[in-house]
Design a protein around this motif. Structure first.
Motif, PDB file in Angstrom:
ATOM      1  N   ILE A  23       0.838  -1.208   0.000  1.00 22.65           N
ATOM      2  CA  ILE A  23       0.000   0.000   0.000  1.00 22.65           C
ATOM      3  C   ILE A  23       0.868   1.251   0.000  1.00 22.65           C
ATOM      4  N   VAL A  24       1.930   1.232   0.818  1.00 26.71           N
ATOM      5  CA  VAL A  24       2.844   2.381   0.863  1.00 26.71           C
ATOM      6  C   VAL A  24       3.513   2.579  -0.502  1.00 26.71           C
ATOM      7  N   ALA A  25       3.907   1.453  -1.141  1.00 28.94           N
ATOM      8  CA  ALA A  25       4.546   1.544  -2.462  1.00 28.94           C
ATOM      9  C   ALA A  25       3.597   2.159  -3.487  1.00 28.94           C
ATOM     10  N   ILE A  26       2.328   1.751  -3.430  1.00 32.63           N
ATOM     11  CA  ILE A  26       1.332   2.308  -4.360  1.00 32.63           C
ATOM     12  C   ILE A  26       1.142   3.797  -4.105  1.00 32.63           C
ATOM     13  N   VAL A  27       1.095   4.160  -2.802  1.00 30.25           N
ATOM     14  CA  VAL A  27       0.948   5.581  -2.463  1.00 30.25           C
ATOM     15  C   VAL A  27       2.145   6.382  -2.968  1.00 30.25           C
ATOM     16  N   ILE A  28       3.361   5.816  -2.777  1.00 24.19           N
ATOM     17  CA  ILE A  28       4.574   6.492  -3.256  1.00 24.19           C
ATOM     18  C   ILE A  28       4.508   6.676  -4.764  1.00 24.19           C
ATOM     19  N   LEU A  29       4.053   5.639  -5.474  1.00 23.63           N
ATOM     20  CA  LEU A  29       3.965   5.708  -6.934  1.00 23.63           C
ATOM     21  C   LEU A  29       2.971   6.783  -7.376  1.00 23.63           C
ATOM     22  N   LEU A  30       1.789   6.807  -6.736  1.00 25.70           N
ATOM     23  CA  LEU A  30       0.768   7.792  -7.109  1.00 25.70           C
ATOM     24  C   LEU A  30       1.220   9.219  -6.794  1.00 25.70           C
ATOM     25  N   VAL A  31       1.794   9.381  -5.591  1.00 23.69           N
ATOM     26  CA  VAL A  31       2.278  10.710  -5.204  1.00 23.69           C
ATOM     27  C   VAL A  31       3.431  11.137  -6.108  1.00 23.69           C
ATOM     28  N   GLY A  32       4.318  10.179  -6.422  1.00 25.24           N
ATOM     29  CA  GLY A  32       5.459  10.479  -7.290  1.00 25.24           C
ATOM     30  C   GLY A  32       5.033  10.929  -8.675  1.00 25.24           C
ATOM     31  N   ILE A  33       4.016  10.271  -9.221  1.00 21.74           N
ATOM     32  CA  ILE A  33       3.502  10.672 -10.537  1.00 21.74           C
ATOM     33  C   ILE A  33       2.941  12.090 -10.481  1.00 21.74           C
ATOM     34  N   LEU A  67      12.793  11.909 -15.289  1.00 26.21           N
ATOM     35  CA  LEU A  67      13.717  11.665 -14.186  1.00 26.21           C
ATOM     36  C   LEU A  67      12.980  11.467 -12.858  1.00 26.21           C
ATOM     37  N   VAL A  68      11.996  12.322 -12.594  1.00 28.37           N
ATOM     38  CA  VAL A  68      11.228  12.212 -11.340  1.00 28.37           C
ATOM     39  C   VAL A  68      10.430  10.913 -11.326  1.00 28.37           C
ATOM     40  N   PHE A  69       9.856  10.554 -12.466  1.00 29.27           N
ATOM     41  CA  PHE A  69       9.080   9.315 -12.555  1.00 29.27           C
ATOM     42  C   PHE A  69       9.978   8.101 -12.320  1.00 29.27           C
ATOM     43  N   ALA A  70      11.182   8.110 -12.898  1.00 25.99           N
ATOM     44  CA  ALA A  70      12.117   6.998 -12.704  1.00 25.99           C
ATOM     45  C   ALA A  70      12.516   6.870 -11.227  1.00 25.99           C
ATOM     46  N   ALA A  71      12.782   7.998 -10.578  1.00 32.73           N
ATOM     47  CA  ALA A  71      13.129   7.981  -9.153  1.00 32.73           C
ATOM     48  C   ALA A  71      11.969   7.448  -8.313  1.00 32.73           C
ATOM     49  N   THR A  72      10.750   7.791  -8.684  1.00 40.38           N
ATOM     50  CA  THR A  72       9.558   7.322  -7.968  1.00 40.38           C
ATOM     51  C   THR A  72       9.414   5.804  -8.073  1.00 40.38           C
ATOM     52  N   VAL A  73       9.629   5.277  -9.267  1.00 39.68           N
ATOM     53  CA  VAL A  73       9.526   3.822  -9.465  1.00 39.68           C
ATOM     54  C   VAL A  73      10.564   3.090  -8.613  1.00 39.68           C
ATOM     55  N   LEU A  74      11.795   3.624  -8.560  1.00 42.02           N
ATOM     56  CA  LEU A  74      12.840   2.995  -7.749  1.00 42.02           C
ATOM     57  C   LEU A  74      12.481   3.034  -6.259  1.00 42.02           C
ATOM     58  N   MET A  75      11.906   4.140  -5.805  1.00 40.39           N
ATOM     59  CA  MET A  75      11.502   4.236  -4.394  1.00 40.39           C
ATOM     60  C   MET A  75      10.389   3.247  -4.086  1.00 40.39           C
ATOM     61  N   ALA A  76       9.440   3.092  -4.995  1.00 44.76           N
ATOM     62  CA  ALA A  76       8.330   2.156  -4.776  1.00 44.76           C
ATOM     63  C   ALA A  76       8.838   0.718  -4.742  1.00 44.76           C
ATOM     64  N   LEU A  77       9.768   0.386  -5.618  1.00 47.69           N
ATOM     65  CA  LEU A  77      10.333  -0.968  -5.626  1.00 47.69           C
ATOM     66  C   LEU A  77      11.130  -1.237  -4.352  1.00 47.69           C
ATOM     67  N   SER A  78      11.862  -0.211  -3.894  1.00 46.23           N
ATOM     68  CA  SER A  78      12.619  -0.357  -2.652  1.00 46.23           C
ATOM     69  C   SER A  78      11.692  -0.592  -1.466  1.00 46.23           C
ATOM     70  N   GLN A  79      10.527   0.030  -1.483  1.00 44.80           N
ATOM     71  CA  GLN A  79       9.579  -0.096  -0.383  1.00 44.80           C
ATOM     72  C   GLN A  79       9.034  -1.519  -0.257  1.00 44.80           C
ATOM     73  N   VAL A  80       8.862  -2.213  -1.375  1.00 42.38           N
ATOM     74  CA  VAL A  80       8.323  -3.575  -1.312  1.00 42.38           C
ATOM     75  C   VAL A  80       9.429  -4.612  -1.128  1.00 42.38           C
ATOM     76  N   GLY A  81      10.656  -4.150  -0.887  1.00 47.20           N
ATOM     77  CA  GLY A  81      11.729  -5.074  -0.549  1.00 47.20           C
ATOM     78  C   GLY A  81      12.640  -5.465  -1.674  1.00 47.20           C
ATOM     79  N   ILE A  82      12.466  -4.877  -2.849  1.00 50.43           N
ATOM     80  CA  ILE A  82      13.347  -5.192  -3.973  1.00 50.43           C
ATOM     81  C   ILE A  82      14.625  -4.388  -3.833  1.00 50.43           C
ATOM     82  N   GLU A  83      15.759  -5.049  -3.910  1.00 48.89           N
ATOM     83  CA  GLU A  83      17.052  -4.388  -3.763  1.00 48.89           C
ATOM     84  C   GLU A  83      17.315  -3.535  -4.991  1.00 48.89           C
ATOM     85  N   THR A  84      17.295  -2.225  -4.799  1.00 48.28           N
ATOM     86  CA  THR A  84      17.389  -1.325  -5.960  1.00 48.28           C
ATOM     87  C   THR A  84      18.772  -1.321  -6.594  1.00 48.28           C
ATOM     88  N   THR A  85      19.828  -1.572  -5.777  1.00 47.37           N
ATOM     89  CA  THR A  85      21.181  -1.553  -6.352  1.00 47.37           C
ATOM     90  C   THR A  85      21.353  -2.673  -7.366  1.00 47.37           C
TER      91      THR A  85
END
Length: 274
Positions: A23-33, A67-85
């Protein structure tokens, strides 16, 4: 059924944890967009205040959004436990493969950057490029939008524009109006010149500097061809062109100087039968 209920009961904390993360990841994605769209609008406004070309503003605003959209996607993926590095490393490898497959799109992007840097044209200018003519409406990341005089929108890939010659009709303040006029071989050349000169001087949109020129261009098959070269402001080009075309004809008719059309004389020889 009982085993499923027991499993849900035993793992309820874990499921709740992952549900909250999702839910937090979805919120981050929506807010990021939403933030990306706001950043795009703010970039456009900031560039407009600095009176920078609108086409450049549109291009930079698109890059900011990406650029902002790409950063948002990375933050959302990090939130659900996906290792962004590691994910970025995977994206890098995949990006190379995708880049090879999308060479045309990357070429369009690179050409868009070159258009912004080299500035062969700007918003509002009338150009001829990649076989199309029109006023530049905006420059996007991958394409440039042209608006034709009859109000049609043409979207041209940036690589096609930079890959050929670009004719910019609006860059210079003045343009030369060249018109060819053919008159009969029986016409008096001096009188014809005077008639053409009188018409040119009658139009106040024709510039005095540079001065206009009238000369015999060629001796054609059925006419003596005069060329007239007048100068006008770029915005007055077509008004002067159509005025001279029409009034040259009217003035020559009034002076009884004919404008011949191509013709062919056919001679028939009778062959006597033996």
């Amino acid at each position: 059924m009982d085993s499923a209920v027991n499993w849900l009961t035993e793992n309820s904390d874990m499921l709740l944890h992952y549900a909250v993360q999702a839910i937090v990841a979805i919120v981050i994605l929506l807010v990021g967009i939403r933030i990306a769209k706001m950043a795009e609008k703010l970039t456009k406004k900031a560039i407009e205040k600095r009176k920078v070309d609108k086409a450049v503003g549109s291009f930079l605003a698109n890059i900011v959004y990406a650029l902002v959209f790409a950063a948002t996607v990375l933050m959302a993926l990090s939130q659900v436990g996906i290792e962004t590095t590691s994910f970025i490393a995977i994206l890098g490898a995949a990006g190379l493969a995708v880049g090879l497959a999308l060479q045309g799109s990357l070429s369009n992007f690179a050409s868009g950057v070159l258009i912004i840097i080299l500035r062969p044209f700007k918003s509002g200018e009338f150009i001829d490029a990649a076989g199309h003519s029109g006023s530049v409406s905006k420059i996007e990341i991958f394409s440039t939008e042209l608006l034709t005089p009859d109000n049609k929108t043409i979207i041209v890939p940036n690589s096609a524009i930079m890959g050929g010659a670009i004719v910019n009709y609006s860059r210079q303040a003045t343009r030369r109006v060249d018109i060819m006029v053919g008159v009969s071989y029986d016409a008096c050349l001096k009188e014809t010149r005077e008639v053409l000169e009188k018409v040119i001087k009658s139009n106040d949109k024709v510039l005095n500097d540079p001065a206009f020129f009238i000369g015999v261009h060629s001796l054609g098959d059925s006419s003596v061809n005069f060329v007239t070269r007048s100068w006008a402001k770029t915005e007055d080009y077509w008004a002067v062109y159509f005025y001279l075309q029409e009034n040259f004809k009217l003035a020559l008719d009034e002076a009884d100087i004919s404008i011949p059309f191509p013709q062919m004389d056919v001679h028939l020889n009778k062959i006597s039968e033996k």
